[in-house]
Structure formats: structure tokens, C-alpha cells
Design a protein around this motif. Structure first.
Motif, PDB file in Angstrom:
ATOM      1  N   HIS A  80       7.679 -95.737  72.391  1.00  0.00           N
ATOM      2  CA  HIS A  80       6.921 -95.388  71.185  1.00  0.00           C
ATOM      3  C   HIS A  80       6.559 -93.908  71.085  1.00  0.00           C
ATOM      4  O   HIS A  80       5.999 -93.492  70.067  1.00  0.00           O
ATOM      5  CB  HIS A  80       5.631 -96.216  71.132  1.00  0.00           C
ATOM      6  CG  HIS A  80       5.865 -97.679  71.280  1.00  0.00           C
ATOM      7  ND1 HIS A  80       6.494 -98.439  70.314  1.00  0.00           N
ATOM      8  CD2 HIS A  80       5.588 -98.524  72.313  1.00  0.00           C
ATOM      9  CE1 HIS A  80       6.581 -99.691  70.731  1.00  0.00           C
ATOM     10  NE2 HIS A  80       6.030 -99.776  71.931  1.00  0.00           N
ATOM     11  N   ASP A 124       6.957 -98.735  78.996  1.00  0.00           N
ATOM     12  CA  ASP A 124       6.751 -99.319  77.659  1.00  0.00           C
ATOM     13  C   ASP A 124       6.275 -98.263  76.664  1.00  0.00           C
ATOM     14  O   ASP A 124       6.679 -98.280  75.492  1.00  0.00           O
ATOM     15  CB  ASP A 124       5.747-100.466  77.732  1.00  0.00           C
ATOM     16  CG  ASP A 124       6.301-101.684  78.465  1.00  0.00           C
ATOM     17  OD1 ASP A 124       7.534-101.762  78.661  1.00  0.00           O
ATOM     18  OD2 ASP A 124       5.497-102.557  78.849  1.00  0.00           O
ATOM     19  N   LEU A 125       5.433 -97.339  77.112  1.00  0.00           N
ATOM     20  CA  LEU A 125       4.965 -96.278  76.221  1.00  0.00           C
ATOM     21  C   LEU A 125       6.124 -95.402  75.760  1.00  0.00           C
ATOM     22  O   LEU A 125       6.136 -94.911  74.625  1.00  0.00           O
ATOM     23  CB  LEU A 125       3.913 -95.420  76.926  1.00  0.00           C
ATOM     24  CG  LEU A 125       2.487 -95.970  76.918  1.00  0.00           C
ATOM     25  CD1 LEU A 125       1.618 -95.230  77.927  1.00  0.00           C
ATOM     26  CD2 LEU A 125       1.880 -95.878  75.527  1.00  0.00           C
ATOM     27  N   VAL A 175       3.629 -99.806  82.200  1.00  0.00           N
ATOM     28  CA  VAL A 175       2.949 -99.187  81.061  1.00  0.00           C
ATOM     29  C   VAL A 175       3.641 -97.886  80.673  1.00  0.00           C
ATOM     30  O   VAL A 175       3.900 -97.620  79.494  1.00  0.00           O
ATOM     31  CB  VAL A 175       1.453 -98.944  81.361  1.00  0.00           C
ATOM     32  CG1 VAL A 175       0.827 -98.034  80.302  1.00  0.00           C
ATOM     33  CG2 VAL A 175       0.713-100.277  81.404  1.00  0.00           C
ATOM     34  N   TYR A 176       3.970 -97.062  81.659  1.00  0.00           N
ATOM     35  CA  TYR A 176       4.657 -95.809  81.353  1.00  0.00           C
ATOM     36  C   TYR A 176       5.993 -96.068  80.655  1.00  0.00           C
ATOM     37  O   TYR A 176       6.321 -95.436  79.652  1.00  0.00           O
ATOM     38  CB  TYR A 176       4.900 -95.004  82.631  1.00  0.00           C
ATOM     39  CG  TYR A 176       3.672 -94.374  83.241  1.00  0.00           C
ATOM     40  CD1 TYR A 176       2.606 -93.942  82.455  1.00  0.00           C
ATOM     41  CD2 TYR A 176       3.584 -94.190  84.622  1.00  0.00           C
ATOM     42  CE1 TYR A 176       1.485 -93.356  83.026  1.00  0.00           C
ATOM     43  CE2 TYR A 176       2.474 -93.596  85.200  1.00  0.00           C
ATOM     44  CZ  TYR A 176       1.418 -93.184  84.405  1.00  0.00           C
ATOM     45  OH  TYR A 176       0.329 -92.596  84.970  1.00  0.00           O
ATOM     46  N   ALA A 188      -3.486 -98.390  75.222  1.00  0.00           N
ATOM     47  CA  ALA A 188      -2.589 -97.256  74.989  1.00  0.00           C
ATOM     48  C   ALA A 188      -1.289 -97.659  74.308  1.00  0.00           C
ATOM     49  O   ALA A 188      -0.826 -96.969  73.385  1.00  0.00           O
ATOM     50  CB  ALA A 188      -2.289 -96.550  76.314  1.00  0.00           C
ATOM     51  N   ILE A 189      -0.686 -98.749  74.720  1.00  0.00           N
ATOM     52  CA  ILE A 189       0.598 -99.150  74.132  1.00  0.00           C
ATOM     53  C   ILE A 189       0.421 -99.530  72.666  1.00  0.00           C
ATOM     54  O   ILE A 189       1.200 -99.102  71.800  1.00  0.00           O
ATOM     55  CB  ILE A 189       1.232-100.303  74.931  1.00  0.00           C
ATOM     56  CG1 ILE A 189       1.586 -99.830  76.344  1.00  0.00           C
ATOM     57  CG2 ILE A 189       2.485-100.828  74.218  1.00  0.00           C
ATOM     58  CD1 ILE A 189       2.085-100.932  77.262  1.00  0.00           C
ATOM     59  N   SER A 238      -1.944 -92.115  78.225  1.00  0.00           N
ATOM     60  CA  SER A 238      -1.467 -93.366  78.825  1.00  0.00           C
ATOM     61  C   SER A 238      -2.579 -94.160  79.486  1.00  0.00           C
ATOM     62  O   SER A 238      -2.439 -95.371  79.689  1.00  0.00           O
ATOM     63  CB  SER A 238      -0.383 -93.057  79.867  1.00  0.00           C
ATOM     64  OG  SER A 238      -0.869 -92.185  80.876  1.00  0.00           O
ATOM     65  N   CYS A 270       2.741 -87.936  75.451  1.00  0.00           N
ATOM     66  CA  CYS A 270       1.902 -88.798  76.286  1.00  0.00           C
ATOM     67  C   CYS A 270       1.875 -88.260  77.710  1.00  0.00           C
ATOM     68  O   CYS A 270       2.922 -87.960  78.284  1.00  0.00           O
ATOM     69  CB  CYS A 270       2.468 -90.221  76.268  1.00  0.00           C
ATOM     70  SG  CYS A 270       1.418 -91.446  77.053  1.00  0.00           S
ATOM     71  N   ALA A 288      -0.097 -96.360  70.653  1.00  0.00           N
ATOM     72  CA  ALA A 288       1.161 -95.638  70.433  1.00  0.00           C
ATOM     73  C   ALA A 288       2.015 -96.338  69.376  1.00  0.00           C
ATOM     74  O   ALA A 288       2.648 -95.664  68.539  1.00  0.00           O
ATOM     75  CB  ALA A 288       1.934 -95.534  71.755  1.00  0.00           C
ATOM     76  N   GLN A 289       2.024 -97.658  69.399  1.00  0.00           N
ATOM     77  CA  GLN A 289       2.798 -98.406  68.390  1.00  0.00           C
ATOM     78  C   GLN A 289       2.287 -98.115  66.982  1.00  0.00           C
ATOM     79  O   GLN A 289       3.063 -97.856  66.056  1.00  0.00           O
ATOM     80  CB  GLN A 289       2.683 -99.901  68.681  1.00  0.00           C
ATOM     81  CG  GLN A 289       3.476-100.365  69.874  1.00  0.00           C
ATOM     82  CD  GLN A 289       3.244-101.843  70.186  1.00  0.00           C
ATOM     83  OE1 GLN A 289       2.121-102.362  70.057  1.00  0.00           O
ATOM     84  NE2 GLN A 289       4.263-102.534  70.623  1.00  0.00           N
TER      85      GLN A 289
END
Length: 241
Positions: A27, A23-24, A20-21, A229-230, A224, A7, A233-234
């Protein structure tokens, strides 16, 4: 995990502030940090390196054309030596931060126009390869799967990781659809997961015009700054378990 998920990060302060970064990183397995060319600065690099260290996520440099005004997304005509020096400077800036935080970087992934142009330009691919060879020849280099850049860097004796994208649409020639074009981004998490599954299980992808092309990949990218995005990624991570 049967494949790396990478990412691009460190480009937008808002995504750092609203987690956000961070949390990403729950995943993905690798991050590519902007290091001053198109975005980013030492402070942001340091904070994200610390988060990645805590979450055991691999760290890579994300150099670009030195063009913050256009976010590194415009092709530039630069003197090869000037571009080589810029790439070296960007990568070294992240290496210094990482060393100060007692971690190592694992890879390099060019950004934006530099990445896309080098995928089909022999001379530009060699400039990137020469920069890596000068700064950190043992690092992996992420390249567009099946591109000319893969062969050029392999012929230079460098370590190539072929990359595919879960959240981007492809053209018939294997290149990414231009971000300014219709439906260039895949923002639906399930569609992104379906594309990831096709890449992993079938080694193929359906392009924008409905064609089918084959590709090999060792890493999958989720951007990202793509909407959702999150969640993307999940869902992609679930495919790869």
C-alpha cells in the motif's frame, strides 16, 4: 498515484516476523529503513530490501542520532563532526546492502528527534545536508513540509522532498505534536485518510488546537508502528488514486 506514500520500517523485529512490513509494502510506494542508529541491523535491512525489490517499492535510508537505548527519540548534544560521521556510516551501511542485492536507494529521511530538531535548527540541518552531500548528493532528502530545513538544504543545492503526515497531529507552528502528548497519533484509518485528503486537495491541515495551516507536500508518511497501520495505509492509498 498522484503522491508518494512512505513508511518507516526496519525498526521492530516483530513487525518483520508477523508480515506487517511486507503487507504495508502493498500500500506504500517508498520505505525508509533504519540503518543501525536507533534500530535495525544488516540482516533486517537485507530482508526488507529483498521484499521491497520484489514489490517494486522505493528504498531509502532512515538515519538517526546514534541512540538505540532511546530509539532515537531524544534530542542529543553531539559534536557536529561525530554526528556527521554517524549519519554517513548509517547511510553507507544501507547502500552496501542495497548494492549487494542489485538495487539502488532513492532517498534519505532522518528519524525521530534528529528529524524534528533539524526542522528548526539551521546548524543541525546543515550537518545532515553535509552528510548527504558527502555520501550520495543525488539522493532526495525528506523534510518536514514548510520547515527551516527545507530552505537550508535547497540553498545547499540538495534535492528536497517536502513531507506531511497522515497519522500524526500537528501543532499551530507546523511541527508535529510530541508523541508523549495527548492525541499525538491518529489511529483511526478514516481520520488519517481525511487528513491525507485535506493535504492533497486543499493543501492545508487542521492542527491540534483547531487552527488551519497551509502546507505543500510531495510525500505522505504512514508509520509502521502506529496502531492500525495497515488499514491506515489502505485508506490513504484509496484517497490518492
Amino acid at each position: 498515484m498522484i503522491m508518494d506514500i512512505n513508511c518507516d520500517m526496519g525498526e521492530i523485529p516483530r513487525l518483520l516476523k508477523n508480515n506487517v512490513y511486507s503487507d504495508l509494502m502493498d500500500h506504500v510506494t517508498s520505505i525508509n529503513l533504519a540503518c543501525g542508529g536507533h534500530a535495525g541491523d544488516v540482516s533486517m535491512m537485507r530482508e526488507l530490501v529483498r521484499i521491497a525489490k520484489r514489490k517494486n517499492v522505493r528504498i531509502g535510508a532512515h538515519p538517526s542520532y546514534p541512540d538505540r537505548e532511546n530509539f532515537g527519540r531524544l534530542e542529543l548534544e553531539m559534536d557536529p563532526e561525530e554526528l556527521l560521521r554517524s549519519i554517513c556510516e548509517q547511510v553507507r551501511s544501507l547502500i552496501r546492502v542495497a548494492e549487494e542485492e542489485s538495487v539502488s536507494i532513492s532517498h534519505i529521511k532522518p528519524h525521530g528527534a534528529l528529524y524534528n530538531q533539524a526542522a528548526k535548527d539551521t546548524h543541525l540541518a546543515r550537518v545532515i545536508g553535509n552528510a548527504v552531500d558527502r555520501v550520495a548528493p543525488d539522493l532526495d532528502i525528506m523534510c518536514l513540509s514548510g520547515s527551516l530545513m527545507v530552505k537550508i538544504l535547497e540553498d545547499m543545492g540538495l534535492k528536497v522532498v517536502q513531507e506531511a503526515f497522515a497519522d500524526r497531529t500537528y501543532e499551530r507552528d507546523g511541527g508535529l505534536r510530541d508523541r508523549g502528548s495527548d492525541r499525538a497519533l491518529i489511529t483511526d484509518p478514516q481520520k488519517a485518510a481525511d487528513q491525507a485528503r485535506s493535504i492533497i486537495e486543499d493543501k492545508k491541515i487542521i492542527t491540534f488546537d483547531g487552527s488551519e495551516i497551509s502546507l505543500e507536500a510531495q510525500t505522505l508518511c504512514v508509520h509502521s508502528d502506529t496502531p492500525n497501520a495497515i488499514a491506515i495505509a489502505q485508506e490513504v492509498r484509496l484517497v490518492l488514486r
